[in-house]
Write a protein that holds these residues in place. Sequence first.
Motif: not given
Length: 98
Positions: A84-98, A68-79
């Motif tokens: 990298g993502m090769v299939e699927g979709e993500l909800p619209p995310l707000i990322k803080t890291e650039t 629960g409540y996994v930060p968008a930046d953590t989702i990006s780091m995990c992927i």
Amino acid sequence: MKAKKNYATVKCADGFSMSVQASRTHYCNPQNDRGPYDCVEVGFPSSYDFYLRNYAEDPGDPTGTVYGYVPADTISMCIDAHGGMVEGELPPLIKTET
């Protein structure tokens, strides 16, 4: 009332997969059906993941639990860690890291 969207399972280049969901009924922020989201819910990853570990509802069952409540930046780091993502979709995310 409009039905909430179910996002297709994210699959990564190395075979790792996870469900990433966000809506008024998920562990996310904001808790609505529109987003964008700064935290989302991850469910049932295909294997243990270092980046997700601190968000596990049941740390003893890393592939059979919800995160629960996994930060968008953590989702990006995990992927990224899984090639990298090769299939699927993500909800619209707000990322803080650039």
